[in-house]
Every structure is written in structure tokens, then in C-alpha cells.
Design an enzyme around this catalytic site. Structure first.
Site, PDB file in Angstrom:
ATOM      1  N   ASN A   7      29.136  35.166  47.409  1.00  0.00           N
ATOM      2  CA  ASN A   7      27.762  36.697  46.535  1.00  0.00           C
ATOM      3  C   ASN A   7      26.368  35.406  46.819  1.00  0.00           C
ATOM      4  OD1 ASN A   7      25.955  37.867  45.429  1.00  0.00           O
ATOM      5  ND2 ASN A   7      27.294  37.949  43.142  1.00  0.00           N
ATOM      6  N   ARG A  92      29.876  39.593  49.251  1.00  0.00           N
ATOM      7  CA  ARG A  92      28.905  40.777  48.057  1.00  0.00           C
ATOM      8  C   ARG A  92      27.685  41.049  48.661  1.00  0.00           C
ATOM      9  NH1 ARG A  92      26.092  40.287  41.986  1.00  0.00           N
ATOM     10  NH2 ARG A  92      25.158  42.349  41.911  1.00  0.00           N
ATOM     11  N   HIS A 181      25.528  48.365  40.834  1.00  0.00           N
ATOM     12  CA  HIS A 181      26.240  47.508  40.043  1.00  0.00           C
ATOM     13  C   HIS A 181      27.443  48.195  40.276  1.00  0.00           C
ATOM     14  CE1 HIS A 181      23.769  45.854  36.358  1.00  0.00           C
ATOM     15  NE2 HIS A 181      23.674  45.041  37.345  1.00  0.00           N
ATOM     16  N   LEU A 210      26.735  46.236  31.083  1.00  0.00           N
ATOM     17  CA  LEU A 210      25.728  45.939  29.871  1.00  0.00           C
ATOM     18  C   LEU A 210      25.553  44.283  30.179  1.00  0.00           C
ATOM     19  CD1 LEU A 210      26.061  47.655  26.441  1.00  0.00           C
ATOM     20  CD2 LEU A 210      25.069  48.702  28.934  1.00  0.00           C
ATOM     21  N   ARG A 242      14.075  43.327  32.527  1.00  0.00           N
ATOM     22  CA  ARG A 242      13.584  44.438  33.507  1.00  0.00           C
ATOM     23  C   ARG A 242      12.245  45.472  31.961  1.00  0.00           C
ATOM     24  NH1 ARG A 242      17.977  44.497  37.597  1.00  0.00           N
ATOM     25  NH2 ARG A 242      17.793  42.773  38.360  1.00  0.00           N
ATOM     26  N   GLU A 385      33.910  41.839  39.617  1.00  0.00           N
ATOM     27  CA  GLU A 385      32.831  41.579  40.970  1.00  0.00           C
ATOM     28  C   GLU A 385      33.871  41.529  41.886  1.00  0.00           C
ATOM     29  OE1 GLU A 385      29.268  43.351  39.649  1.00  0.00           O
ATOM     30  OE2 GLU A 385      29.374  41.698  39.000  1.00  0.00           O
TER      31      GLU A 385
HETATM   32  P1  AMP Z   1      25.242  39.507  32.636  1.00  0.00           P
HETATM   33  O1  AMP Z   1      24.754  39.358  33.372  1.00  0.00           O
HETATM   34  O2  AMP Z   1      27.174  40.039  32.176  1.00  0.00           O
HETATM   35  O3  AMP Z   1      26.150  37.478  32.728  1.00  0.00           O
HETATM   36  O4  AMP Z   1      25.160  39.005  31.059  1.00  0.00           O
HETATM   37  C1  AMP Z   1      23.832  38.260  30.334  1.00  0.00           C
HETATM   38  C2  AMP Z   1      24.076  38.649  28.879  1.00  0.00           C
HETATM   39  O5  AMP Z   1      24.893  38.828  27.963  1.00  0.00           O
HETATM   40  C3  AMP Z   1      23.055  37.563  28.392  1.00  0.00           C
HETATM   41  O6  AMP Z   1      21.797  38.280  27.849  1.00  0.00           O
HETATM   42  C4  AMP Z   1      23.817  37.196  27.138  1.00  0.00           C
HETATM   43  O7  AMP Z   1      22.594  36.895  25.818  1.00  0.00           O
HETATM   44  C5  AMP Z   1      24.921  38.467  26.535  1.00  0.00           C
HETATM   45  N1  AMP Z   1      25.730  38.137  25.676  1.00  0.00           N
HETATM   46  C6  AMP Z   1      26.674  36.778  26.436  1.00  0.00           C
HETATM   47  N2  AMP Z   1      27.649  37.011  25.584  1.00  0.00           N
HETATM   48  C7  AMP Z   1      27.125  37.453  24.587  1.00  0.00           C
HETATM   49  C8  AMP Z   1      27.161  37.651  22.521  1.00  0.00           C
HETATM   50  N3  AMP Z   1      28.621  36.862  22.056  1.00  0.00           N
HETATM   51  N4  AMP Z   1      26.504  38.000  22.020  1.00  0.00           N
HETATM   52  C9  AMP Z   1      25.911  38.907  22.621  1.00  0.00           C
HETATM   53  N5  AMP Z   1      25.596  38.985  23.705  1.00  0.00           N
HETATM   54  C10 AMP Z   1      25.705  38.704  24.717  1.00  0.00           C
END
Ligand code: AMP
Length: 399
Positions: A7, A92, A181, A210, A242, A385
Site C-alpha cells: 500500500n 492497493r 474504502h 468508521l 474532513r 483490507e
Molecule cells: P483507523 O483510521 O481505522 O485506523 O481509525 C483511527 C481512529 O479510530 C482514530 O480516530 C482513533 O481514535 C479511533 N480509535 C481507535 N481505538 C479507539 C478506542 N478504543 N476508542 C475510541 N476510538 C478509537
């Protein structure tokens, strides 16, 4: 067969090696600051006690991938004796425009099509191509597969993907909704069908990816019917940095007042808005949740806006599909944020959604989190992914 998944970002590169079809992860790594003087590679062999770290100038992606291949063959930290053991490489690719409805074997035509999508993905597609060309140079003849973030969404009907702008901009510049995504939405929706013991063609699903970037997809008959990201990943949900959906007229209004250029306005919407822009605290949900718990009203507002927008899309997609059988939560926040999941599913009983608070007290595990009485199943499914890319790569090269 060992499959190398790559990636490539503009200045970073993530990789994994998976054994297929057993789906075993063998090693993973990250190269940061490609093109800068303090480039660094961090390589982790699964099961090893220590990470292997290399600090060395990596002026371009070819040099970076060269160091990755050296790490894969390293007698101590490596996972293969020779590059012959790597059967194929999966890449990717961010934007496939309307040219790719599925993953494909890389050839000159495929590369040309990825190149022609650069105007739609100006930051990512050039880096993705660099990754492909570096592998061609360093592993001549090795089969490579391109897996597109946009491909899964190509089944959307025109009424979902068209913007109500003058039609000529669609014809001249391919301005429309593409969605992103896709690899994640495809992976978790297939898992959801497995978990529910049903054919995906008989299900109506809403998948909520999310993370720092966030999007929802409405999946009907196993195909994407609608999704919240658009021409670019800016549309839709409130995200880490964003803004998501806004009145488009707000931008010329602000730009005129602030003397902002189009480029500055674009940066403001992509990098300074969302959870960060509203809370003024951070783009990371954990920081914003902590601030809200300490009474920071703007942090709480940012979280409330995020939840409100997700609910908005769940309602819209249930209406568009004339029902929903299951809702899936995935990605960093979807997999770990129980408070956010609970807030999203609160007061949704009119739709038949009821979360079980005890089942929801879980992180990063494939499980059902709705109550037995809930008409709509709510599922937590960790996304993967890289595995999806390895699966496509293996399928295509062994066909
Ligand atoms: P990603 O882009 O999928 O890596 O997700 C990142 C987001 O997931 C960040 O904003 C983190 O704050 C959130 N995140 C990860 N672990 C937690 C958690 N235990 N509680 C709340 N948010 C989380």
C-alpha cells in the site's frame, strides 16, 4: 503461495506478506518518510520478539521497496530464502474511476488506466503506480494485481452516483460519486453474510467503516447500492479532519471573506475540519472523547455531530434499500469505540435496531452486538483490507 501486499502512499509504504490460501500473516512493515533524509523501515516478523528497524536514506519508492525485499530475505528477520518464494504482489490502488469494476492483473493497459485516473486521485495514484513500477524493476516477471478502493462501488445506479450539476461536467471530467474504502466494505459484508449464515444476495446491509476516514455503504443483493464518500473521500460523514457534507455555497462564502484560494479551501476542508476543526482538540476520537468527558463542550459537540451524521446515513440507506437486515461496524472507531456505537444505535427502535450493552462491551472481535429481540442484527467485524487484497491477488494469479 506467499503474497506480498503493498500500500504505497506519497511518502510512506505499508506492506504485509500473507501465506495463501491459508490466510496466515507472516510479516508486516512500514516505510516512512520516503524522499526525505530520515527515511525509516520498521519490519515485524510475526512471532519474533523484536522488530527490525532500518534508518537509511530512501530517495524514492524503488529504493524503499528494495529495502523491503532485503528485509524479506534477511537471514534473521526475513520470511523467504529467495524472491521466487513470493508468488505475487497485490497493490492497493486508490482510484480506478469508472474503468475498474474489480481487481485485475497489472499489464500495460491497466497501468495506463491507473495513470488516466491521476486527475481523480492526484495524491495517491502516482504513488500507487510508483509501487507497481518499482516491483516491475526489482522483480521482473512477478505477477502483480491491482485492487481498487473504488471498484466495489461501481455497481451504484446512476441516480445514486450522479451529482445534479450541469451534465457536461460528468461528460468532460467524469465528475460523479465514486466512493472509497470499497475493499473494506466488500470484506466485511462478505463476513457478515457468513456470520448470518445467509447468501449475501439475500441481504440488505449497511456497512459503517468508521476510522480517521469514514464512510457508509448500502449493500443490496451483494452489490454496493450507495455510499457516502464521493468524487473524493471528502463527502459524507464528519471525519477526523474532513468536513463531510456541507452546503457547497459555504465555501465560496468563506473563501471570499478570508481571501482564500481554491487550494487553501480544499486544504481547510480536508485537513483542518471535521472532529479536529469543531473540537479544536484533535483528529483522534480517543483524545476528543477524553476532552468531552472532562467537560469540553466543543469536543462533545464534535462527537454528537459525528453520531448524528452516521444516523442520518443509516436512515437514508434503510429507506433507499426498503429495509436493512444488518448493520456492520468496522475500522478503528467502529471496532473499538463502544460509546460511539451505542450512541449511533440509541433511539433507533423504529428501525428495529437494539444494541445489547453487554455484548457491545467488546473491542476488535467478530461478534453480534445487538439484542436477541433486535430485528436488525448489529455486527462488529474487524476489517482486513490487506487480506482482501491477498485473496484477490491469489484468486487472479491462480486462475
Ligand atoms: P483507523 O483510521 O481505522 O485506523 O481509525 C483511527 C481512529 O479510530 C482514530 O480516530 C482513533 O481514535 C479511533 N480509535 C481507535 N481505538 C479507539 C478506542 N478504543 N476508542 C475510541 N476510538 C478509537
Amino acid at each position: 503461495m506467499k503474497v506480498l501486499v503493498i500500500n504505497c502512499g506519497s511518502s510512506s509504504l505499508k506492506y504485509q506478506v500473507l501465506d495463501m490460501p491459508s490466510e496466515q500473516l507472516i510479516c508486516k512493515g512500514l516505510v516512512e518518510k520516503i524522499g526525505l533524509k530520515d527515511s525509516m523501515l520498521t519490519h515485524t516478523k510475526i512471532g519474533a520478539d523484536e522488530k527490525f528497524v532500518l534508518q537509511s536514506p530512501m530517495p524514492d519508492h524503488t529504493t524503499a521497496i528494495g529495502h523491503v525485499l532485503d528485509a524479506l530475505l534477511d537471514p534473521e528477520h526475513g520470511v523467504a530464502k529467495s524472491l521466487y518464494e513470493i508468488g505475487a504482489v497485490g497493490h492497493r490502488i486508490l482510484h480506478g474511476g469508472d474503468k475498474f469494476t474489480a481487481s485485475c492483473l497489472v499489464d500495460e493497459k491497466c497501468k495506463e488506466a491507473i495513470r488516466s485516473c491521476i486527475p481523480l486521485g492526484p495524491l495517491h495514484n502516482p504513488a500507487n503506480l510508483m509501487g507497481i513500477e518499482a516491483c516491475e524493476k526489482l522483480m521482473p516477471g512477478k505477477p502483480q494485481v491491482a485492487v481498487f478502493d473504488t471498484a466495489f462501488h461501481q455497481t451504484m445506479p446512476p441516480e445514486a452516483f450522479m451529482y445534479a450539476l450541469p451534465y457536461e461536467y460528468y461528460e468532460k471530467y467524469a465528475v460523479r460519486k465514486y466512493g472509497f474504502h470499497g475493499t473494506s466494505h466488500r470484506f466485511v459484508s462478505a463476513k457478515a453474510a457468513e456470520m448470518l449464515g445467509k447468501d449475501i444476495k439475500d441481504l440488505k446491509l449497511i456497512s459503517c467503516h468508521l476510522g480517521n476516514g469514514a464512510s457508509l455503504a448500502a449493500i443490496k443483493d451483494g452489490k454496493c447500492f450507495d455510499t457516502s464518500m464521493g468524487l473524493t473521500p471528502l463527502e459524507g460523514l464528519v471525519m477526523g479532519t474532513r468536513c463531510g457534507d456541507i452546503d457547497p455555497a459555504a465555501i465560496p462564502f468563506i473563501a471570499e471573506k478570508e481571501g482564500m484560494s481554491f487550494k487553501e479551501a480544499d486544504t481547510m476542508m480536508n485537513k483542518k475540519s471535521g472532529i479536529l476543526g469543531v473540537s479544536g482538540v484533535s483528529s483522534d476520537f480517543r483524545d476528543v472523547e477524553a476532552a468531552a468527558n472532562e467537560g469540553n463542550a466543543r469536543a462533545q459537540l464534535a462527537l454528537d455531530m459525528f453520531v448524528h451524521r452516521v444516523k442520518h446515513y443509516i436512515g437514508a440507506y434503510a429507506a433507499e434499500m426498503n429495509g436493512v437486515d444488518a448493520i456492520i461496524f468496522t475500522a478503528g472507531l467502529g471496532e473499538n469505540g463502544k460509546t460511539t456505537r451505542a450512541a449511533i444505535c440509541k433511539d433507533m427502535d423504529y428501525l428495529g435496531i437494539e444494541l445489547d450493552p453487554e455484548r457491545n462491551d467488546v473491542r476488535g472481535k467478530e461478534t453480534v452486538i445487538s439484542s436477541d429481540a433486535s430485528r436488525v442484527k448489529v455486527l462488529l467485524i474487524p476489517t482486513n483490507e490487506e487480506l482482501m487484497i491477498a485473496m484477490d491477488t491469489y484468486d487472479i494469479v491462480t486462475k
